[in-house]
Design an enzyme around this catalytic site. Structure first.
Site, PDB file in Angstrom:
ATOM      1  N   TYR A 199      -2.334  -1.159  10.358  1.00 57.94           N
ATOM      2  CA  TYR A 199      -2.255  -1.272   8.890  1.00 57.94           C
ATOM      3  C   TYR A 199      -0.900  -0.748   8.391  1.00 57.94           C
ATOM      4  O   TYR A 199      -0.227  -1.402   7.592  1.00 57.94           O
ATOM      5  CB  TYR A 199      -3.410  -0.477   8.282  1.00 57.94           C
ATOM      6  CG  TYR A 199      -3.622  -0.678   6.797  1.00 57.94           C
ATOM      7  CD1 TYR A 199      -4.403  -1.729   6.315  1.00 57.94           C
ATOM      8  CD2 TYR A 199      -3.055   0.192   5.871  1.00 57.94           C
ATOM      9  CE1 TYR A 199      -4.620  -1.901   4.949  1.00 57.94           C
ATOM     10  CE2 TYR A 199      -3.263   0.022   4.505  1.00 57.94           C
ATOM     11  CZ  TYR A 199      -4.049  -1.018   4.052  1.00 57.94           C
ATOM     12  OH  TYR A 199      -4.255  -1.184   2.705  1.00 57.94           O
TER      13      TYR A 199
ATOM     14  N   SER B 129       0.861  -1.187   0.000  1.00 61.31           N
ATOM     15  CA  SER B 129       0.000   0.000   0.000  1.00 61.31           C
ATOM     16  C   SER B 129       0.893   1.230   0.000  1.00 61.31           C
ATOM     17  O   SER B 129       2.071   1.150   0.374  1.00 61.31           O
ATOM     18  CB  SER B 129      -0.848  -0.007   1.278  1.00 61.31           C
ATOM     19  OG  SER B 129      -1.517   1.229   1.451  1.00 61.31           O
TER      20      SER B 129
HETATM   21  P1  NAD Z   1     -11.442  -6.137  -0.306  1.00 62.08           P
HETATM   22  O1  NAD Z   1     -12.066  -6.019   1.026  1.00 62.08           O
HETATM   23  O2  NAD Z   1     -12.290  -5.988  -1.535  1.00 62.08           O
HETATM   24  O3  NAD Z   1     -10.619  -7.484  -0.455  1.00 62.08           O
HETATM   25  C1  NAD Z   1      -9.935  -8.081   0.609  1.00 62.08           C
HETATM   26  C2  NAD Z   1      -9.878  -9.548   0.347  1.00 62.08           C
HETATM   27  O4  NAD Z   1      -9.204 -10.184   1.454  1.00 62.08           O
HETATM   28  C3  NAD Z   1     -11.268 -10.181   0.241  1.00 62.08           C
HETATM   29  O5  NAD Z   1     -11.261 -11.162  -0.776  1.00 62.08           O
HETATM   30  C4  NAD Z   1     -11.441 -10.825   1.612  1.00 62.08           C
HETATM   31  O6  NAD Z   1     -12.317 -11.934   1.561  1.00 62.08           O
HETATM   32  C5  NAD Z   1     -10.010 -11.261   1.876  1.00 62.08           C
HETATM   33  N1  NAD Z   1      -9.763 -11.573   3.293  1.00 62.08           N
HETATM   34  C6  NAD Z   1     -10.033 -10.823   4.381  1.00 62.08           C
HETATM   35  N2  NAD Z   1      -9.716 -11.522   5.495  1.00 62.08           N
HETATM   36  C7  NAD Z   1      -9.228 -12.719   5.096  1.00 62.08           C
HETATM   37  C8  NAD Z   1      -8.754 -13.865   5.772  1.00 62.08           C
HETATM   38  N3  NAD Z   1      -8.711 -13.941   7.110  1.00 62.08           N
HETATM   39  N4  NAD Z   1      -8.345 -14.928   5.039  1.00 62.08           N
HETATM   40  C9  NAD Z   1      -8.407 -14.892   3.678  1.00 62.08           C
HETATM   41  N5  NAD Z   1      -8.856 -13.829   2.985  1.00 62.08           N
HETATM   42  C10 NAD Z   1      -9.258 -12.756   3.689  1.00 62.08           C
HETATM   43  O7  NAD Z   1     -10.283  -5.021  -0.309  1.00 62.08           O
HETATM   44  P2  NAD Z   1      -9.202  -4.609  -1.413  1.00 62.08           P
HETATM   45  O8  NAD Z   1      -9.210  -3.123  -1.424  1.00 62.08           O
HETATM   46  O9  NAD Z   1      -9.373  -5.355  -2.674  1.00 62.08           O
HETATM   47  O10 NAD Z   1      -7.854  -5.060  -0.683  1.00 62.08           O
HETATM   48  C11 NAD Z   1      -6.953  -5.993  -1.206  1.00 62.08           C
HETATM   49  C12 NAD Z   1      -5.547  -5.634  -0.749  1.00 62.08           C
HETATM   50  O11 NAD Z   1      -5.171  -4.369  -1.302  1.00 62.08           O
HETATM   51  C13 NAD Z   1      -5.404  -5.506   0.770  1.00 62.08           C
HETATM   52  O12 NAD Z   1      -4.185  -6.092   1.192  1.00 62.08           O
HETATM   53  C14 NAD Z   1      -5.389  -4.015   0.970  1.00 62.08           C
HETATM   54  O13 NAD Z   1      -4.701  -3.646   2.143  1.00 62.08           O
HETATM   55  C15 NAD Z   1      -4.667  -3.563  -0.273  1.00 62.08           C
HETATM   56  N6  NAD Z   1      -4.864  -2.155  -0.608  1.00 62.08           N
HETATM   57  C16 NAD Z   1      -6.108  -1.663  -0.856  1.00 62.08           C
HETATM   58  C17 NAD Z   1      -6.249  -0.309  -1.148  1.00 62.08           C
HETATM   59  C18 NAD Z   1      -7.585   0.305  -1.447  1.00 62.08           C
HETATM   60  O14 NAD Z   1      -7.657   1.531  -1.524  1.00 62.08           O
HETATM   61  N7  NAD Z   1      -8.647  -0.463  -1.631  1.00 62.08           N
HETATM   62  C19 NAD Z   1      -5.127   0.513  -1.181  1.00 62.08           C
HETATM   63  C20 NAD Z   1      -3.880  -0.019  -0.926  1.00 62.08           C
HETATM   64  C21 NAD Z   1      -3.763  -1.356  -0.640  1.00 62.08           C
END
Ligand code: NAD
Length: 257
Positions: free
Chosen positions: A152, A139
């Site tokens: 985080y 991130s």
């Molecule tokens: P999201 O909530 O759509 O996806 C998260 C995924 O992780 C989901 O598929 C969820 O089921 C899974 N998950 C959660 N807990 C879990 C567990 N205990 N075991 C297995 N799977 C689990 O969110 P996203 O935005 O797609 O996030 C994906 C990644 O991207 C994360 O690591 C997040 O930190 C990172 N990220 C997101 C953003 C953003 O702005 N959305 C920015 C930077 C980084």
């Protein structure tokens, strides 16, 4: 070497960024293992839908990334893991002195420790196959901090450190390890923060997006899942064979500040 016919394991891929990466890799001919902690009909239907649309093999394997043994079992059950995408992640926002201990533990376990366990389990398979790509979805918060996101920010900085170390440990092998550092992407993880942010600041949801959420992102636009999926596909390509142990920011200029 083309990625066609390789096997990718993508943690946390029944939603958001992970799902987008799964679709992009499947379109490129990669056989994909989807994962989350649930085991619903929708999860398996998702795998069938992507398989039908792309012609690649797509399976769904349930494994809870907060549990070390399940992280390692996911790789074991996949059978092969040429491409490992550590993507599962959760968020919780609170001042550090009020941060619930269970939320801290869960964020460190899911967002950081899981990448240690899956990487340790996948590397022997990559070495046996003679090729491997590890992409950690970190991130902008792996490079910069924001208040109230202690767990985080700690976990994502940890993932960036692990990425550098694994890059060095595999430097002489045809294996790379990199981190993608996205800015804000409009996925369920961020959508869930909009009403709370609006309430907290006493402003509309549109204003919360403009003035609070995108305040750090100079482009004033959300990053898209497709842009991240394309970045991951690049890191899996031959063009990126000498890109290792580093971070690629896809953040509309956030980390340039
Ligand atoms: P999201 O909530 O759509 O996806 C998260 C995924 O992780 C989901 O598929 C969820 O089921 C899974 N998950 C959660 N807990 C879990 C567990 N205990 N075991 C297995 N799977 C689990 O969110 P996203 O935005 O797609 O996030 C994906 C990644 O991207 C994360 O690591 C997040 O930190 C990172 N990220 C997101 C953003 C953003 O702005 N959305 C920015 C930077 C980084």
């Amino acid at each position: 070497m083309s990625v066609k016919g390789k096997t990718a394991v993508i943690t946390g891929s029944n939603s958001g960024i992970g799902l987008g990466i799964a679709e992009e890799l499947a379109r490129a001919g990669v056989n994909v293992v989807l994962n989350s902690f649930t085991d619903s009909d929708e999860d398996h239907a998702l795998a069938r839908r992507i398989a039908e649309e792309t012609g690649s093999q797509v399976r769904y394997i349930k494994a809870d990334m907060s549990k070390p043994e399940e992280c390692r079992a996911l790789i074991g059950q996949a059978g092969a893991c040429d491409i490992l995408i550590n993507n599962a992640g959760i968020q919780h926002v609170a001042p550090i002195d009020e941060f619930p201990q269970d939320k801290w533990d869960a964020i460190i376990a899911i967002n950081m420790n899981s990448a240690f366990h899956t990487t340790a389990a996948a590397l022997p398979l990559m070495r046996e196959a003679g090729w491997g790509r590890i992409v950690n979805i970190a991130s902008a918060h792996g490079l910069r901090a924001s208040p109230y996101k202690a767990a985080y920010v700690t976990a994502k900085h940890g993932v960036v450190g692990m990425t550098k170390t694994v890059g060095l440990e595999t430097a002489k092998e045809p294996i790379t390890c990199n981190a993608v550092c996205p800015g804000y992407v409009l996925t369920p993880l961020v959508e869930a923060q909009i009403p709370d942010t609006a309430k907290q600041y006493g402003i509309s949801e549109d204003a919360a997006i403009e003035e609070v959420i995108l305040a750090k992102q100079p482009s004033k636009e959300f990053v898209t899942v497709e842009q991240l999926a394309g970045t991951v596909l690049y890191l899996c390509s031959d063009a990126a064979a000498q890109v290792t142990g580093t971070t690629i920011s896809v953040d509309g200029g956030w980390s340039a500040q």
